[in-house]
Design an enzyme around this catalytic site. Structure first.
Site, PDB file in Angstrom:
ATOM      1  N   LYS A 116      19.481  50.227  -2.060  1.00 48.09           N
ATOM      2  CA  LYS A 116      20.074  51.185  -1.125  1.00 48.09           C
ATOM      3  C   LYS A 116      21.427  51.721  -1.614  1.00 48.09           C
ATOM      4  O   LYS A 116      21.765  52.887  -1.386  1.00 48.09           O
ATOM      5  CB  LYS A 116      20.228  50.551   0.262  1.00 48.09           C
ATOM      6  N   LYS A 158      25.738  46.265   4.425  1.00 43.51           N
ATOM      7  CA  LYS A 158      24.283  46.355   4.382  1.00 43.51           C
ATOM      8  C   LYS A 158      23.742  45.680   3.129  1.00 43.51           C
ATOM      9  O   LYS A 158      24.340  45.762   2.056  1.00 43.51           O
ATOM     10  CB  LYS A 158      23.842  47.824   4.367  1.00 43.51           C
ATOM     11  N   GLY A 165      15.773  47.369   9.369  1.00 42.48           N
ATOM     12  CA  GLY A 165      16.852  47.090  10.306  1.00 42.48           C
ATOM     13  C   GLY A 165      17.502  45.733  10.119  1.00 42.48           C
ATOM     14  O   GLY A 165      18.365  45.345  10.907  1.00 42.48           O
ATOM     15  N   HIS A 208      20.392  58.563  15.020  1.00 38.60           N
ATOM     16  CA  HIS A 208      19.605  58.238  13.828  1.00 38.60           C
ATOM     17  C   HIS A 208      18.457  59.249  13.765  1.00 38.60           C
ATOM     18  O   HIS A 208      17.551  59.221  14.587  1.00 38.60           O
ATOM     19  CB  HIS A 208      19.064  56.809  13.956  1.00 38.60           C
ATOM     20  N   GLU A 275      16.483  59.011   5.779  1.00 40.04           N
ATOM     21  CA  GLU A 275      17.159  58.674   7.026  1.00 40.04           C
ATOM     22  C   GLU A 275      18.602  59.173   6.999  1.00 40.04           C
ATOM     23  O   GLU A 275      19.307  59.013   5.998  1.00 40.04           O
ATOM     24  CB  GLU A 275      17.099  57.173   7.266  1.00 40.04           C
ATOM     25  N   ASN A 290      13.054  55.472   2.772  1.00 43.01           N
ATOM     26  CA  ASN A 290      11.973  54.508   2.919  1.00 43.01           C
ATOM     27  C   ASN A 290      10.795  54.997   2.103  1.00 43.01           C
ATOM     28  O   ASN A 290      10.214  56.041   2.400  1.00 43.01           O
ATOM     29  CB  ASN A 290      11.584  54.352   4.391  1.00 43.01           C
ATOM     30  N   ARG A 292       7.646  54.598   1.783  1.00 45.71           N
ATOM     31  CA  ARG A 292       6.386  54.142   2.362  1.00 45.71           C
ATOM     32  C   ARG A 292       6.066  54.964   3.591  1.00 45.71           C
ATOM     33  O   ARG A 292       6.867  55.812   4.021  1.00 45.71           O
ATOM     34  CB  ARG A 292       6.508  52.673   2.762  1.00 45.71           C
ATOM     35  N   VAL A 295       6.451  53.312  10.515  1.00 46.22           N
ATOM     36  CA  VAL A 295       5.813  52.902  11.765  1.00 46.22           C
ATOM     37  C   VAL A 295       5.616  54.112  12.678  1.00 46.22           C
ATOM     38  O   VAL A 295       4.587  54.279  13.325  1.00 46.22           O
ATOM     39  CB  VAL A 295       6.664  51.838  12.484  1.00 46.22           C
ATOM     40  N   ARG A 340       7.235  51.689  21.076  1.00 47.95           N
ATOM     41  CA  ARG A 340       6.700  50.467  20.482  1.00 47.95           C
ATOM     42  C   ARG A 340       6.600  49.386  21.558  1.00 47.95           C
ATOM     43  O   ARG A 340       7.617  48.973  22.125  1.00 47.95           O
ATOM     44  CB  ARG A 340       7.586  49.987  19.342  1.00 47.95           C
TER      45      ARG A 340
END
Length: 453
Positions: A116, A158, A165, A208, A275, A290, A292, A295, A340
């Site tokens: 990152k 981070k 997360g 976000h 993001e 990300n 991939r 979700v 979710r």
């Protein structure tokens, strides 16, 4: 096109991938742990391979077992889903060595972006705005203190190899930096097997917002709009919607173009998510990529009418994009929201509530989609993410979408021994005046907890 795809994942995403593969005429083999031997994905797939006992480290995170299963079933591709090894460059590399395609970006690109801290630097060089922070990953407290002195407080530490997360700590003043630095590094080492971290200016009030990109191996790239993912607990998303409501004029378009620019600059292929944090003044700052499927990809699918898994597989097979940015801009319509449904207790700091599901009745109705692997009689173990289902709705506008989601949540009935869900808390969020007016930020859930909601 591929003949056989090994799905190296579990739960709703494994079932989601298997369904698209079946529609494409691709044979599917699900890799599963002992706990998931009778799961919905295993039942649905054409074949299955046991890869280890229940703990994820000995099954879904066991690279050797996954590759062996793929070789045994003569798979020509591996779909990693999200989480687990979905952003593992080593899996992509080993798959290639065995003549199989990893459905995701190339190993070298993924290795570059999965760090990152390095991704921040790469994207800054590509012209994307970033928050003040460390230029590289940090392992020594003295380095952290020097960066902190430069960027000021509050700041966030981070994990350089982080994701989902996890591996993040907010530091409000200099006194707490040494302990926070040590604890975040230790956590990162435990969770990601990599103790490197980086520092970044922390925005206390921010939204976000992320951008979905799709790139092929022929130099083409498009974005499929933006999603607002600001409703979070412990930096993990609970509610997502597309498009992001009430952004400053032109910001979404600028973010979309910047994301595609950044993806093409590093030779990205497949689906990916850029993001961003949007501050109170309406300025957007790149956070991470990300590498991939996300979700929350269904909300994008709902407003564009595009199967992102199908596009991801086609690109991995070497096919050029059939969608142009003009096509996508023209077909975008309406508003979609995803909630979710987790097996957790919001009243106890969202503590997981594993147990046996005895009743499971999903909602129905117009423009209502439920992505789930659960059923009555299914045991929710404490070994994996507590996600039970994703509830997605679509409507012409946001007010209608909010009403439809509340109606659908009210119909969703899940009961069991020890199992509690986040359903009622999600309804409270939907009804919160800040959320309804799209004036919410990433701190909304904390604000609600302080207020006793």
């Amino acid at each position: 096109m591929f003949t056989t795809v090994l799905i190296a994942n579990r739960g709703e995403i494994a079932l989601r991938v298997a369904r698209t593969c079946r529609e494409m005429g691709i044979r599917t083999v699900v890799a599963h742990s002992t706990a998931d031997r009778d799961s919905a994905p295993v039942r649905f797939a054409d074949d299955a391979r046991h890869i280890g006992p229940t703990p994820a480290k000995r099954s879904y995170l066991n690279l050797a077992a996954i590759v062996e299963a793929a070789v045994q079933c003569e798979a020509d591709a591996i779909h990693p889903g999200y989480g687990f090894l979905s952003e593992d460059a080593d899996l992509a590399e080993v798959a290639a060595q065995h003549g199989m395609t990893f459905i995701g970006p190339r190993p070298d690109v993924m290795a570059r972006l999965s760090d990152k801290a390095a991704a921040r630097t790469v994207m800054a060089e590509a012209g994307l705005p970033v928050l003040p922070g460390s230029a590289t990953a940090i392992t020594a407290l003295a380095e952290a203190e020097a960066v902190a002195e430069e960027i000021g407080f509050p700041l966030i530490i981070k994990a350089a190899a982080g994701g989902g997360g996890r591996g993040m700590t907010v530091v409000w003043d200099r006194r707490h930096l040494p302990r926070a630095f040590a604890e975040t590094r230790a956590s990162a080492q435990t969770v990601f097997n990599d103790g490197r971290v980086y520092l970044e200016r922390y925005l206390e009030v921010a939204r976000h917002v992320e951008v979905q990109v799709l790139c092929d191996d022929h130099g083409n790239g498009v974005h499929l709009g933006e999603r607002d993912c600001s409703v979070q607990r412990r930096h993990q998303k609970l509610i997502e919607e597309a498009p992001a409501p009430e952004l400053p004029p032109g910001l979404a378009d600028r973010m979309g173009r910047a994301a595609v620019q950044g993806a093409l600059a590093v030779g990205y292929t497949g689906v990916g998510t850029f993001e961003f944090l949007v501050d109170a003044d309406g300025s957007a700052y790149f956070m991470e990529i990300n590498c991939r499927i996300q979700v929350e990809h269904p909300v994008t699918e709902m407003i564009y009418g595009v199967d992102l898994i199908r596009e991801q597989i086609a690109v991995a097979a070497g096919r050029p994009l059939t969608l142009t940015q003009e096509d996508l801009d023209a077909r975008r319509r309406g508003v979609a929201i995803e909630c979710r449904i987790n097996a957790e207790d919001p009243a106890r700091d969202f503590r997981p509530t594993p147990g046996l599901i005895t009743e499971f009745e999903p909602p129905g109705g117009p423009f209502t989609r439920v992505d789930t692997h659960c059923r009555a009689g299914w045991t929710v173990t404490p070994d994996y993410d507590p996600l039970l289902a994703k509830l997605i709705v679509w409507a012409d506008d946001r007010d209608q979408a909010l009403a439809r989601m509340d109606r659908a949540l009210s119909e969703f009935h899940i009961a069991g021994r020890g199992v509690q869900t986040s359903r009622d808390f999600l309804r409270d969020v939907l009804a919160h005046p800040h959320f309804r007016r799209a004036k919410h930020s990433t701190s909304l859930v904390d604000q609600m907890r302080v207020a006793g909601m």
